[in-house]
Design an enzyme around this catalytic site. Structure first.
Site, PDB file in Angstrom:
ATOM      1  N   LYS A 150       7.628  23.247 -13.304  1.00  0.00           N
ATOM      2  CA  LYS A 150       6.786  22.068 -13.061  1.00  0.00           C
ATOM      3  C   LYS A 150       6.441  21.964 -11.581  1.00  0.00           C
ATOM      4  CE  LYS A 150       5.294  17.612 -14.010  1.00  0.00           C
ATOM      5  NZ  LYS A 150       5.345  16.369 -14.734  1.00  0.00           N
TER       6      LYS A 150
ATOM      7  N   ASN B   9       0.093  20.383 -20.154  1.00  0.00           N
ATOM      8  CA  ASN B   9      -0.223  19.544 -21.324  1.00  0.00           C
ATOM      9  C   ASN B   9      -0.224  20.345 -22.619  1.00  0.00           C
ATOM     10  OD1 ASN B   9      -0.520  17.176 -19.865  1.00  0.00           O
ATOM     11  ND2 ASN B   9      -2.647  17.655 -19.367  1.00  0.00           N
TER      12      ASN B   9
ATOM     13  N   HIS C 129       0.108  13.876 -28.589  1.00  0.00           N
ATOM     14  CA  HIS C 129      -0.151  12.483 -28.240  1.00  0.00           C
ATOM     15  C   HIS C 129      -0.872  11.772 -29.381  1.00  0.00           C
ATOM     16  CE1 HIS C 129      -2.103   9.132 -26.018  1.00  0.00           C
ATOM     17  NE2 HIS C 129      -0.872   9.052 -25.545  1.00  0.00           N
TER      18      HIS C 129
ATOM     19  N   HIS D  87       8.510  10.907 -27.517  1.00  0.00           N
ATOM     20  CA  HIS D  87       7.470  11.692 -26.860  1.00  0.00           C
ATOM     21  C   HIS D  87       7.688  13.206 -27.049  1.00  0.00           C
ATOM     22  CE1 HIS D  87       4.483  12.814 -23.909  1.00  0.00           C
ATOM     23  NE2 HIS D  87       5.395  13.521 -23.258  1.00  0.00           N
TER      24      HIS D  87
ATOM     25  N   HIS E 192       0.351  18.732 -25.888  1.00  0.00           N
ATOM     26  CA  HIS E 192       0.353  17.292 -25.634  1.00  0.00           C
ATOM     27  C   HIS E 192      -0.848  16.553 -26.220  1.00  0.00           C
ATOM     28  CE1 HIS E 192       3.716  18.089 -23.107  1.00  0.00           C
ATOM     29  NE2 HIS E 192       3.792  16.843 -22.672  1.00  0.00           N
TER      30      HIS E 192
ATOM     31  N   ARG F 118      -2.840  22.638 -13.525  1.00  0.00           N
ATOM     32  CA  ARG F 118      -1.815  21.695 -13.979  1.00  0.00           C
ATOM     33  C   ARG F 118      -2.011  21.299 -15.451  1.00  0.00           C
ATOM     34  NH1 ARG F 118       0.445  16.722 -10.236  1.00  0.00           N
ATOM     35  NH2 ARG F 118       1.721  15.721 -11.809  1.00  0.00           N
TER      36      ARG F 118
ATOM     37  N   GLU G 182      -4.134  17.523 -10.832  1.00  0.00           N
ATOM     38  CA  GLU G 182      -4.421  17.872 -12.216  1.00  0.00           C
ATOM     39  C   GLU G 182      -5.898  18.138 -12.477  1.00  0.00           C
ATOM     40  OE1 GLU G 182      -1.835  16.284 -15.567  1.00  0.00           O
ATOM     41  OE2 GLU G 182      -3.744  15.385 -16.045  1.00  0.00           O
TER      42      GLU G 182
ATOM     43  N   ARG H  46       0.809  -1.244   0.000  1.00  0.00           N
ATOM     44  CA  ARG H  46       0.000   0.000   0.000  1.00  0.00           C
ATOM     45  C   ARG H  46       0.833   1.281   0.000  1.00  0.00           C
ATOM     46  NH1 ARG H  46      -3.023  -3.135   3.379  1.00  0.00           N
ATOM     47  NH2 ARG H  46      -4.819  -4.009   2.299  1.00  0.00           N
TER      48      ARG H  46
ATOM     49  N   LYS I 112       3.153  11.560 -10.711  1.00  0.00           N
ATOM     50  CA  LYS I 112       2.339  10.678 -11.559  1.00  0.00           C
ATOM     51  C   LYS I 112       3.177   9.459 -11.909  1.00  0.00           C
ATOM     52  CE  LYS I 112       0.311  13.638 -14.722  1.00  0.00           C
ATOM     53  NZ  LYS I 112      -0.445  13.717 -15.976  1.00  0.00           N
TER      54      LYS I 112
ATOM     55  N   GLU J  87      10.438  19.588 -24.242  1.00  0.00           N
ATOM     56  CA  GLU J  87       9.635  19.759 -23.016  1.00  0.00           C
ATOM     57  C   GLU J  87      10.083  21.018 -22.267  1.00  0.00           C
ATOM     58  OE1 GLU J  87       6.968  18.339 -21.715  1.00  0.00           O
ATOM     59  OE2 GLU J  87       6.802  16.455 -22.807  1.00  0.00           O
TER      60      GLU J  87
HETATM   61  N1  LIG Z   1       5.013  10.583 -14.944  1.00  0.00           N
HETATM   62  C1  LIG Z   1       4.996  11.664 -15.676  1.00  0.00           C
HETATM   63  O1  LIG Z   1       4.563  12.746 -15.240  1.00  0.00           O
HETATM   64  C2  LIG Z   1       5.532  11.590 -17.078  1.00  0.00           C
HETATM   65  C3  LIG Z   1       5.705  12.757 -17.837  1.00  0.00           C
HETATM   66  C4  LIG Z   1       6.262  12.648 -19.117  1.00  0.00           C
HETATM   67  C5  LIG Z   1       6.634  11.400 -19.611  1.00  0.00           C
HETATM   68  N2  LIG Z   1       6.431  10.285 -18.842  1.00  0.00           N
HETATM   69  C6  LIG Z   1       6.831   8.956 -19.333  1.00  0.00           C
HETATM   70  O2  LIG Z   1       8.233   8.960 -19.526  1.00  0.00           O
HETATM   71  C7  LIG Z   1       8.555   7.964 -20.473  1.00  0.00           C
HETATM   72  C8  LIG Z   1       9.591   8.508 -21.432  1.00  0.00           C
HETATM   73  O3  LIG Z   1      10.754   8.807 -20.705  1.00  0.00           O
HETATM   74  P1  LIG Z   1      12.185   8.966 -21.393  1.00  0.00           P
HETATM   75  O4  LIG Z   1      12.044   9.840 -22.565  1.00  0.00           O
HETATM   76  O5  LIG Z   1      13.124   9.318 -20.335  1.00  0.00           O
HETATM   77  O6  LIG Z   1      12.436   7.519 -22.009  1.00  0.00           O
HETATM   78  P2  LIG Z   1      13.236   6.219 -21.446  1.00  0.00           P
HETATM   79  O7  LIG Z   1      13.097   6.069 -20.011  1.00  0.00           O
HETATM   80  O8  LIG Z   1      12.792   5.092 -22.323  1.00  0.00           O
HETATM   81  O9  LIG Z   1      14.741   6.577 -21.789  1.00  0.00           O
HETATM   82  C9  LIG Z   1      15.139   6.722 -23.129  1.00  0.00           C
HETATM   83  C10 LIG Z   1      16.363   5.867 -23.455  1.00  0.00           C
HETATM   84  O10 LIG Z   1      17.521   6.494 -22.904  1.00  0.00           O
HETATM   85  C11 LIG Z   1      18.265   5.557 -22.134  1.00  0.00           C
HETATM   86  N3  LIG Z   1      18.968   6.324 -21.128  1.00  0.00           N
HETATM   87  C12 LIG Z   1      18.483   6.799 -19.954  1.00  0.00           C
HETATM   88  N4  LIG Z   1      19.383   7.583 -19.372  1.00  0.00           N
HETATM   89  C13 LIG Z   1      20.466   7.605 -20.161  1.00  0.00           C
HETATM   90  C14 LIG Z   1      21.727   8.247 -20.104  1.00  0.00           C
HETATM   91  N5  LIG Z   1      22.041   9.088 -19.122  1.00  0.00           N
HETATM   92  N6  LIG Z   1      22.606   8.025 -21.102  1.00  0.00           N
HETATM   93  C15 LIG Z   1      22.305   7.221 -22.142  1.00  0.00           C
HETATM   94  N7  LIG Z   1      21.125   6.603 -22.276  1.00  0.00           N
HETATM   95  C16 LIG Z   1      20.216   6.796 -21.287  1.00  0.00           C
HETATM   96  C17 LIG Z   1      17.233   4.594 -21.642  1.00  0.00           C
HETATM   97  O11 LIG Z   1      17.813   3.361 -21.257  1.00  0.00           O
HETATM   98  C18 LIG Z   1      16.329   4.479 -22.854  1.00  0.00           C
HETATM   99  O12 LIG Z   1      16.846   3.568 -23.787  1.00  0.00           O
HETATM  100  C19 LIG Z   1       7.256   7.548 -21.131  1.00  0.00           C
HETATM  101  O13 LIG Z   1       6.897   6.282 -20.647  1.00  0.00           O
HETATM  102  C20 LIG Z   1       6.262   8.598 -20.669  1.00  0.00           C
HETATM  103  O14 LIG Z   1       4.951   8.095 -20.571  1.00  0.00           O
HETATM  104  C21 LIG Z   1       5.902  10.361 -17.588  1.00  0.00           C
END
Ligand SMILES: NC(=O)c1ccc[n+]([C@@H]2O[C@H](COP(=O)([O-])OP(=O)(O)OC[C@H]3O[C@@H](n4cnc5c(N)ncnc54)[C@H](O)[C@@H]3O)[C@@H](O)[C@H]2O)c1
Length: 369
Positions: free
Chosen positions: A229, A247, A254, A267, A250, A243, A239, A123, A145, A187
């Site tokens: 942020k 987006n 999206h 993304h 987005h 908040r 949100e 939990r 999130k 972003e």
């Molecule tokens: N929770 C939220 O508020 C929120 C907001 C925006 C996006 N997201 C989520 O985030 C995700 C995308 O995140 P992302 O863009 O970081 O992608 P990711 O986590 O897939 O990372 C991208 C790639 O970079 C590699 N990597 C990570 N750090 C590295 C480094 N320092 N050097 C070399 N390679 C590295 C990873 O292994 C991966 O292959 C999606 O799932 C999206 O839904 C969440």
């Protein structure tokens, strides 16, 4: 170590975001000062462990003794139920309990799934984010999130679970691919567009340093975007109103992502396309002055040539848009810029007008790159 701190002040929880060069090697010291006394359960993929794992693990070792590492596979397609089960199993194997804590080490995928594991294990147990992509440092690690993807869509199972701290080391970004770096930069541009004209000006002036991931420039933009942020999240934790401005770009972005099967665009690239579309629509509707529209479009275009989207079938795009959980039929809400650095939520956008606009935009999308 040169580190700056921002605090996220929520109604019942306050946590620090540390940004700077050398954060990783001092993680253990910092986290023990935060009150942690036992070693964490580190969740990470092999890519990040190989690149930067030894620095983090050494620091955790000297503060807490040996930590458990649960490895997950690298990639968005592994942000799912099967990986989550693997994480729980790993936690049970080491007899994790309600006093255990999780450390998410990686990009947004790792942060989302590790955070969700922490939110749900017994939990809810504490967790710390150590984001390693620019996107994760300025966006996904802040705000609480967390979640996973299911067959029915992305991020549809999740929770709000705030981390105890966010540790962002600017040095780790040096190993990111340019595409991942720029994806995060879009972003950051979004943050400037909605809340801070000075941030946009800084990026305009320092783009060459940012491209080289130069520490001072990176620290500046990460701090600025993370602060935006953090402030927006603090004003609207769940949100329901304010908040939503995060987006910006987005909803349409999206839909571009979904209509290309989540394979063609990163993304951040989808968000960049979303911003270009909304800027153009705003120009047509007379919401933002043409000069400001042009200025922001030019900045987005200067970062890098975006992957083309002209192959998208319009009906696929529209279907993705009306299916988006943030897009309710009959009451279309969109975020536009009133001026650079100031966003506003507009209600009552006519579906027919948006549909016609997007059809035109898609047909001439090559004019925007
Ligand atoms: N929770 C939220 O508020 C929120 C907001 C925006 C996006 N997201 C989520 O985030 C995700 C995308 O995140 P992302 O863009 O970081 O992608 P990711 O986590 O897939 O990372 C991208 C790639 O970079 C590699 N990597 C990570 N750090 C590295 C480094 N320092 N050097 C070399 N390679 C590295 C990873 O292994 C991966 O292959 C999606 O799932 C999206 O839904 C969440």
């Amino acid at each position: 170590m040169i580190v700056k701190t921002i605090n996220v002040n929520l109604s019942d929880h306050r946590y620090p975001i540390l940004v700077g060069k050398g954060v990783l090697g001092n993680a253990g010291t910092f986290l023990s000062r935060q009150g942690f006394t036992t070693p964490p359960i580190v969740i990470a993929n092999p890519t990040i462990l190989q690149l930067h794992g030894s620095k983090l693990m050494k620091s955790l070792q000297s503060a807490f003794g040996p930590s458990t590492i649960i490895k997950i596979q690298d990639g968005e397609r592994f942000k799912n139920h099967a990986t989550l089960m693997k994480i729980y199993e790993g936690m049970f194997r080491v007899h994790a309990n309600r006093r255990s804590w999780v450390l998410a080490f990686g990009g947004g995928v790792t942060g989302d799934i590790a955070g969700f594991a922490a939110a749900t294990f017994m939990r809810g147990i504490p967790f710390v984010m150590v984001p390693t992509t620019l996107l994760a440092q300025v966006d996904s690690s802040i705000g609480g999130k967390v979640g996973i993807n299911v067959e029915q869509g992305k991020n549809l199972i999740g929770a709000f679970h705030q981390p105890s701290a966010v540790l962002s080391d600017t040095e780790v970004l040096k190993t990111l691919s340019k595409r991942e770096l720029y994806s995060g930069l879009y972003e950051v541009i979004k943050c400037g567009a909605i809340c801070s004209k000075p941030l946009l000006q800084y990026i305009e002036q320092r783009l060459p340093e940012i491209r080289k991931c130069q520490s001072v420039a990176m620290e500046h933009i990460i701090l600025a975007a993370a602060r935006i942020k953090a402030d927006v999240v603090a004003s609207d934790e769940k949100e329901s109103g304010m908040r939503m401005i995060l987006n910006y770009g987005h909803t349409v972005g999206h839909a571009f992502e979904a209509a290309t099967g989540f394979r063609k665009l990163k993304h951040g690239e989808a968000v960049a396309w979303g911003m270009l579309a909304v800027l153009e629509y705003g120009r047509e509707l007379g919401v933002l002055e043409p000069e400001a529209t042009e200025k922001l479009m030019r900045l987005i275009q200067r970062v890098e040539k975006l992957p083309a989207i002209d192959g998208i079938a319009f009906e696929e795009l529209w279907k993705a848009l009306v299916h988006d959980k943030k897009f309710r039929k009959g009451d279309i809400r969109m975020i536009f810029l009133r001026r650079l650095g100031e966003a506003a939520i507009f209600n009552g956008i006519e579906a027919d007008s948006l549909r016609k606009f997007l059809k035109r935009f898609l047909a001439r999308s090559h004019d925007f790159v």
